[in-house]
Design an enzyme around this catalytic site. Structure first.
Site, PDB file in Angstrom:
ATOM      1  N   ASN A 194      -0.704  -3.206 -70.572  1.00  0.00           N
ATOM      2  CA  ASN A 194      -0.843  -3.089 -69.112  1.00  0.00           C
ATOM      3  C   ASN A 194      -1.303  -4.400 -68.489  1.00  0.00           C
ATOM      4  O   ASN A 194      -0.866  -4.758 -67.393  1.00  0.00           O
ATOM      5  CB  ASN A 194      -1.785  -1.938 -68.745  1.00  0.00           C
ATOM      6  CG  ASN A 194      -1.086  -0.597 -68.804  1.00  0.00           C
ATOM      7  OD1 ASN A 194      -0.331  -0.241 -67.910  1.00  0.00           O
ATOM      8  ND2 ASN A 194      -1.304   0.135 -69.893  1.00  0.00           N
TER       9      ASN A 194
ATOM     10  N   ASN B  42      -8.745   2.525 -62.315  1.00  0.00           N
ATOM     11  CA  ASN B  42      -8.442   2.779 -63.732  1.00  0.00           C
ATOM     12  C   ASN B  42      -7.075   3.442 -63.837  1.00  0.00           C
ATOM     13  O   ASN B  42      -6.640   4.119 -62.915  1.00  0.00           O
ATOM     14  CB  ASN B  42      -9.516   3.715 -64.315  1.00  0.00           C
ATOM     15  CG  ASN B  42      -9.294   4.016 -65.784  1.00  0.00           C
ATOM     16  OD1 ASN B  42      -8.947   3.122 -66.579  1.00  0.00           O
ATOM     17  ND2 ASN B  42      -9.479   5.262 -66.183  1.00  0.00           N
TER      18      ASN B  42
ATOM     19  N   HIS C 166      -4.913   6.072 -66.435  1.00  0.00           N
ATOM     20  CA  HIS C 166      -5.156   7.018 -67.531  1.00  0.00           C
ATOM     21  C   HIS C 166      -3.854   7.720 -67.886  1.00  0.00           C
ATOM     22  O   HIS C 166      -3.111   8.130 -66.989  1.00  0.00           O
ATOM     23  CB  HIS C 166      -6.225   8.036 -67.112  1.00  0.00           C
ATOM     24  CG  HIS C 166      -6.604   8.952 -68.224  1.00  0.00           C
ATOM     25  ND1 HIS C 166      -7.410   8.554 -69.273  1.00  0.00           N
ATOM     26  CD2 HIS C 166      -6.241  10.233 -68.496  1.00  0.00           C
ATOM     27  CE1 HIS C 166      -7.542   9.562 -70.129  1.00  0.00           C
ATOM     28  NE2 HIS C 166      -6.839  10.590 -69.677  1.00  0.00           N
TER      29      HIS C 166
HETATM   30  C1  GAR Z   1      -3.113   2.919 -71.644  1.00  0.00           C
HETATM   31  O1  GAR Z   1      -2.183   3.926 -71.990  1.00  0.00           O
HETATM   32  C2  GAR Z   1      -4.139   3.453 -70.677  1.00  0.00           C
HETATM   33  O2  GAR Z   1      -3.624   4.438 -69.826  1.00  0.00           O
HETATM   34  C3  GAR Z   1      -5.167   4.030 -71.616  1.00  0.00           C
HETATM   35  O3  GAR Z   1      -5.256   3.086 -72.644  1.00  0.00           O
HETATM   36  C4  GAR Z   1      -3.962   2.522 -72.852  1.00  0.00           C
HETATM   37  C5  GAR Z   1      -4.108   1.023 -72.989  1.00  0.00           C
HETATM   38  O4  GAR Z   1      -2.883   0.463 -73.400  1.00  0.00           O
HETATM   39  N1  GAR Z   1      -6.441   4.228 -70.952  1.00  0.00           N
HETATM   40  C6  GAR Z   1      -7.233   5.271 -71.188  1.00  0.00           C
HETATM   41  O5  GAR Z   1      -7.004   6.124 -72.025  1.00  0.00           O
HETATM   42  C7  GAR Z   1      -8.473   5.326 -70.303  1.00  0.00           C
HETATM   43  N2  GAR Z   1      -9.212   6.500 -70.536  1.00  0.00           N
HETATM   44  P1  GAR Z   1      -2.676  -1.123 -73.338  1.00  0.00           P
HETATM   45  O6  GAR Z   1      -3.887  -1.761 -74.024  1.00  0.00           O
HETATM   46  O7  GAR Z   1      -1.405  -1.364 -74.088  1.00  0.00           O
HETATM   47  O8  GAR Z   1      -2.600  -1.509 -71.886  1.00  0.00           O
END
Ligand code: GAR
Length: 199
Positions: A14, A107, A109
């Site tokens: 992200n 954030n 999620h």
């Molecule tokens: C993402 O899918 C985000 O939505 C999630 O962590 C992942 C990070 O992926 N966040 C949560 O679960 C927050 N509670 P990335 O490191 O590849 O961006």
């Protein structure tokens, strides 16, 4: 000029999507800092490659959450950060940061909140057997994946979906939805400022 800090703990796909949106002109923002609580996370490599300044720290080397959050706040203030973007930052935000950046922390999620907060939201959704799940962008408060919802997008869960296939679909949505939502917030000069002005 729309200065943001991205907080991440892991892979950083992200973070990368937001960087790419800035580069291709879809997002009118400047990424001034990456904050990372896992000095070995892959997102650090990404940030080095993109020349994003990095503040990486080991939480367990501090006595309290307030102690490391105070340092983070100083870093953010030094760079005049306007918006904190949590992108896979797997840590609850404490009062020190929340008060310093009130209503300026968002954030993403990987579920349709309030369903499946916390860790492994995609696995939780599969286990529950839901037919529809999705992605939520929300303002951060003191809770775990709570706070006012800004944007949501749903997706169908197929019988054949595994955790991996579902994660891929979720990420595809996240990588488009997060930059779009940040852009919208800046275009609207932040919804809450408008609300305050109209009172
Ligand atoms: C993402 O899918 C985000 O939505 C999630 O962590 C992942 C990070 O992926 N966040 C949560 O679960 C927050 N509670 P990335 O490191 O590849 O961006």
């Amino acid at each position: 000029m729309n200065k943001i800090a991205i907080f991440a703990s892991g892979n950083g796909s992200n973070y990368q999507a937001i960087v790419d949106a800035v580069k291709n002109g879809a997002l009118d923002a400047s990424i001034e800092l990456l904050v990372c609580d896992k000095p070995n996370a892959f997102v650090i490599e990404r940030a080095k490659k993109e020349s994003t300044p990095i503040f990486a720290f080991e939480p367990k080397t501090y006595e309290t959450k307030a102690a490391f959050e105070k340092e983070i706040v100083l870093e953010l203030q030094k760079r005049e950060i306007e918006l904190i973007v949590l992108a896979g930052y797997m840590r609850l935000i404490g009062p020190t940061l929340l008060h310093a950046f009130s209503k300026r922390i968002i954030n993403i999620h990987p579920s349709l909140l309030p369903s499946f907060p916390g860790k492994n939201a995609i696995g939780q959704a599969l286990q529950a057997g839901v037919k529809v799940t999705g992605v939520t962008v929300h303002f951060v408060d003191e809770g775990m994946d709570t706070g006012p919802i800004i944007a949501q997008e749903s997706l169908k869960v197929e019988e054949s979906d595994t955790e991996q296939s579902l994660a891929e679909k979720v990420h595809t949505i996240e990588h488009r939805l997060y930059p779009e939502t940040i852009q919208l917030l800046f275009q609207k000069s932040f919804l809450w400022e408008k609300e305050e002005a109209s009172r």
